[in-house]
Motif scaffolding. Structure first.
Motif, PDB file in Angstrom:
ATOM      1  N   VAL A  68       0.859  -1.228  -0.313  1.00 34.84           N
ATOM      2  CA  VAL A  68       0.245  -0.086  -0.209  1.00 34.84           C
ATOM      3  C   VAL A  68       1.105   1.331   0.333  1.00 34.84           C
ATOM      4  N   ARG A  69       1.896   1.187   1.370  1.00 29.65           N
ATOM      5  CA  ARG A  69       2.619   2.593   0.645  1.00 29.65           C
ATOM      6  C   ARG A  69       4.302   1.871  -0.159  1.00 29.65           C
ATOM      7  N   HIS A  76       1.657  -6.978   5.864  1.00 35.60           N
ATOM      8  CA  HIS A  76       0.780  -6.124   5.601  1.00 35.60           C
ATOM      9  C   HIS A  76       0.429  -4.748   6.428  1.00 35.60           C
ATOM     10  N   LYS A  77      -0.448  -4.234   6.278  1.00 37.74           N
ATOM     11  CA  LYS A  77      -0.359  -2.954   5.748  1.00 37.74           C
ATOM     12  C   LYS A  77      -0.310  -2.162   7.254  1.00 37.74           C
ATOM     13  N   ILE A  78       1.291  -1.590   7.329  1.00 38.23           N
ATOM     14  CA  ILE A  78       1.227  -0.615   8.633  1.00 38.23           C
ATOM     15  C   ILE A  78       0.376   0.234   9.371  1.00 38.23           C
ATOM     16  N   GLN A  79       0.045  -0.439  10.725  1.00 38.90           N
ATOM     17  CA  GLN A  79      -1.566  -0.140  11.202  1.00 38.90           C
ATOM     18  C   GLN A  79      -0.932   0.958  12.281  1.00 38.90           C
ATOM     19  N   SER A  80      -1.430   2.649  11.834  1.00 39.31           N
ATOM     20  CA  SER A  80      -1.324   3.443  11.800  1.00 39.31           C
ATOM     21  C   SER A  80      -1.564   3.907  13.459  1.00 39.31           C
ATOM     22  N   SER A  81      -2.172   2.703  14.242  1.00 40.77           N
ATOM     23  CA  SER A  81      -2.611   2.583  15.468  1.00 40.77           C
ATOM     24  C   SER A  81      -1.587   2.521  16.295  1.00 40.77           C
ATOM     25  N   GLY A 102       1.213   3.872  16.391  1.00 39.84           N
ATOM     26  CA  GLY A 102       1.648   4.793  16.838  1.00 39.84           C
ATOM     27  C   GLY A 102       2.708   5.425  15.426  1.00 39.84           C
ATOM     28  N   PRO A 103       3.713   6.547  15.956  1.00 40.44           N
ATOM     29  CA  PRO A 103       4.398   6.838  14.749  1.00 40.44           C
ATOM     30  C   PRO A 103       5.231   5.946  14.547  1.00 40.44           C
ATOM     31  N   LEU A 104       6.210   6.096  13.525  1.00 40.55           N
ATOM     32  CA  LEU A 104       6.460   5.076  12.217  1.00 40.55           C
ATOM     33  C   LEU A 104       7.629   5.229  12.182  1.00 40.55           C
ATOM     34  N   GLN A 105       8.885   4.227  12.172  1.00 37.05           N
ATOM     35  CA  GLN A 105      10.392   4.100  12.246  1.00 37.05           C
ATOM     36  C   GLN A 105      10.217   3.255  11.377  1.00 37.05           C
ATOM     37  N   ILE A 106      11.242   3.508   9.879  1.00 37.03           N
ATOM     38  CA  ILE A 106      11.249   3.229   9.764  1.00 37.03           C
ATOM     39  C   ILE A 106      12.710   2.486   8.963  1.00 37.03           C
TER      40      ILE A 106
END
Lengths: 320, 320
Positions: B64-65, B203-208, B210-214
Motif C-alpha cells: 500500500v505504501r 500487511h499494511k502498517i497500522q497507524s494505531s 503509533g509513530p512510524l520508524q522505518i
C-alpha cells in the motif's frame, strides 16, 4: 449529532498550519469552491466533494525522495461519473496526474498509438483518432464535453499531503453554506505518517551516511474537525482499505464511533474492484459484482453511488 | 581498465537474487534485448541502453505504501529522441508511466480536451485532433511512426526497485555481445535505500501502532558489477543529481574513481534543465543553454547526447 462551537477549533485543526505549509492558492480555490457550492445549492442541486488518489509525503524540503500511497484514483474518478449521472455537482479534489473522470477509460493508451494522419494530405491534413485504439471514443467524448459545458464538475488538484489537508479544510468550509445537501466522499488514500517541516533535512539525504532511519509522526485525522467544526451538517463518507480482511469491519465500526460520521466504505486490497461493505451505525450493506456484471464491465462504484445517494436523500429528509 | 574474471561475481552481484525478488519475465526480456543488440550490432549500429524514471520501493509486501524518487523521466525520454536522431538503436528501460519519447511532448494534456467530433456526423463520424491542443502533432506523429517502423526503439518497463535492478543486469549481459558499441546511459533516479523482503511486514502498517520508524538498508551499487563483470567493454555514463551544488563535482569525481566508468553527467536539481557538467577522468565539459536557445525551446539533452556520442566514437576507436 452534537455540534460543538464552530469557533472552538480542535487540537487537530490548530496544528494544521503550524506543521503543514499552507499552499499559496488555497484562498483562491476556496472562493471557487464556495461559489460553485452556492450556485448549485441555490439551483436545488446536491454537491459532492470527492477526494481521490494518493498523497506525496516529502522526506527532504528540496524534495528528491518521498513516501507515497498506492492509489491510481480509479475509485474516485469512476465514482465522479456516477455522481454526475445522478445529478450531483462534483468537486473533484484529486492527486495531480491520478485518474480523471472519462479520461480514465483511456489511461495506459499511448496517445500517439491512437492517432493517424489523414492519407495523402501531408502535414496539412487532419489527424484522426483510430477508433479501435480508443473504444467508444465518440460516445465518451460527447459525454465529457456535455459535462464540461454543464459546469457540474469542478476539478481541484493536490500533490503533497500538505496541499491535500489544507484544500480539504477549505472545501469543507466552502461547502458548509449548503448544509446537509453537501456530501463528502473521502476516497483518497491519505498517508498516516509524515515528517514535520522542522525535522526535515533541507538537502538530499546522502547515502554515504549509511543506512537510513526515518522517523515519522502521525498525520492528524482531519475527519474529526471536518465532522465537528468545518461542515457539521454534511453527509460524510470515509473509506477504509486494508489488506487483512479479518480486521476490516471492526476498524470500520471503530471509525464510525470515533468520528461520528455517516458511513464507511470498507474494502480489501485484493477484492476492492468487486466487493465492498457500506457500514453505517445501524446497517451494513454488502455490495458485490456478479460474474455476469463483471463480464458486462459493470463497475462497483455504480452500486456504491446508488447506495449512498439514497442514504443521502434519507439523511436530508431527516434534517428538515 | 582491469577486467576481472567474469565468473567471479562481486559481492553486490551475489546479493541481488537473495535480497530482491526476480521478476518472472526477466529471461524473456533478456532474450529480446540480446536479439535487438545482435541485430543492430551486426548492421553496424551502436546501441544505447537508457534508464529513465524513478524506482518504487515497497514498505509492505502487499504494497500500500512505498518510497519513491522524484523523476518524471524527462531527461531519459528526451535523450532517447536525440540518440535515435544520431543513428543509435535505443533500449528504453523506463519506469511504468514515466515520460516516453515523443509522447512526452503532450504530457499533461487531457486527451479528451484535444479531440473533437466531426460535425453533423453523430457517433459514426471521425474523431479529429484539435491541432491547437497538440502543437506540431502531425510532424511528431510522423516521426514517432517512422521510429516505430524502423525497429530502432525497444521499450522495457520497470516499476519497483527489484525489477529495475534485475532488468539492468539482464540488459548489461544482453549487450555484452556488441562490446564497445554498447553505451549505458543511466539516467534513472534509483533509490539508495530499501527494505529487505525478510524484514518487510506482510500487511499494511497500522497507524494505531503509533509513530512510524522505518529502517532501510543501502541498495547495492550496480555500477560496480556492471563495469567489472557484466559489460566490461561498454561505454558507461552515470548521472549525479544533487540539491547542493557545492558537493556535486567532488561527488562526480569520486564516483569515477570508485567505479572506473567513462563519464558522469553532474547536475543540480534547480538548474538541471539548462546546465550540466560532463565529467570524465581527464576532462570536464560545462554544457549550458543560452537564453536564446531556451526561447527557441532547445533542450540540454541535445548537447549532452552530442557530447557523449562524440566521446563514444573516440572510445570505440581506442579499443581497436
Amino acid at each position: 449529532m452534537a455540534h460543538s462551537n464552530p469557533s472552538a477549533s480542535s487540537a487537530e485543526d490548530r496544528g494544521l498550519s503550524e506543521e503543514f505549509a499552507v499552499p499559496s492558492h488555497v484562498e483562491e480555490v476556496k472562493k471557487l469552491m464556495a461559489d460553485f457550492a452556492e450556485h448549485h445549492g441555490s439551483a436545488g442541486r446536491r454537491v459532492v466533494l470527492i477526494t481521490s488518489g494518493g498523497t506525496k509525503v516529502p522526506l527532504e524540503s528540496r524534495t528528491v525522495r518521498f513516501l507515497d500511497n498506492f492509489s491510481s484514483g480509479r475509485r474516485g474518478s469512476s465514482s465522479a461519473e456516477y455522481f454526475l449521472d445522478s445529478g450531483y455537482a462534483v468537486i473533484f479534489l484529486h492527486r495531480h496526474r491520478s485518474l480523471y473522470p472519462y479520461t480514465r477509460l483511456y489511461t495506459g493508451v499511448n496517445i500517439l498509438d491512437s492517432l493517424q494522419l489523414e492519407t495523402d494530405k501531408g502535414d496539412t491534413g487532419h489527424v484522426l483518432v483510430n477508433k479501435e485504439a480508443l473504444p467508444n471514443i465518440a460516445k465518451v467524448l460527447k459525454r465529457y464535453q456535455a459535462v464540461k459545458v454543464s459546469g457540474l464538475l469542478l476539478p481541484v488538484e493536490f500533490n503533497t499531503l500538505s496541499e491535500y489537508l489544507h484544500l480539504l479544510k477549505a472545501a469543507a468550509q466552502a461547502l458548509s453554506s449548503i448544509g446537509s445537501k453537501a456530501m463528502f466522499y473521502l476516497a483518497a488514500a491519505v498517508s498516516d505518517f509524515y515528517i514535520p517541516a522542522s525535522e526535515m533535512p533541507e538537502h538530499k539525504i546522502q547515502s554515504s551516511n549509511g543506512p537510513l532511519q526515518i522517523s515519522m509522526k502521525m498525520v492528524p485525522k482531519m475527519l474529526s474537525p471536518l465532522v465537528k467544526d468545518w461542515a457539521p451538517q454534511a453527509f460524510v463518507i470515509s473509506f477504509k482499505l486494508e489488506t487483512n480482511p479479518s480486521i476490516l469491519l471492526e476498524k470500520a465500526r471503530r471509525a464510525l464511533e470515533t468520528y461520528n460520521h455517516q458511513a464507511v466504505v470498507a474494502n480489501v486490497l485484493d477484492t476492492r474492484r468487486g466487493y465492498v461493505v457500506v457500514v453505517t451505525k445501524d446497517t451494513q450493506y454488502e455490495l458485490l459484482l456478479t460474474d455476469e456484471e463483471v463480464q458486462k464491465e459493470a463497475e462497483i462504484e455504480d452500486k456504491i453511488v446508488t447506495n449512498l445517494t439514497a442514504a443521502h436523500s434519507q439523511f436530508i429528509s431527516q434534517q428538515i
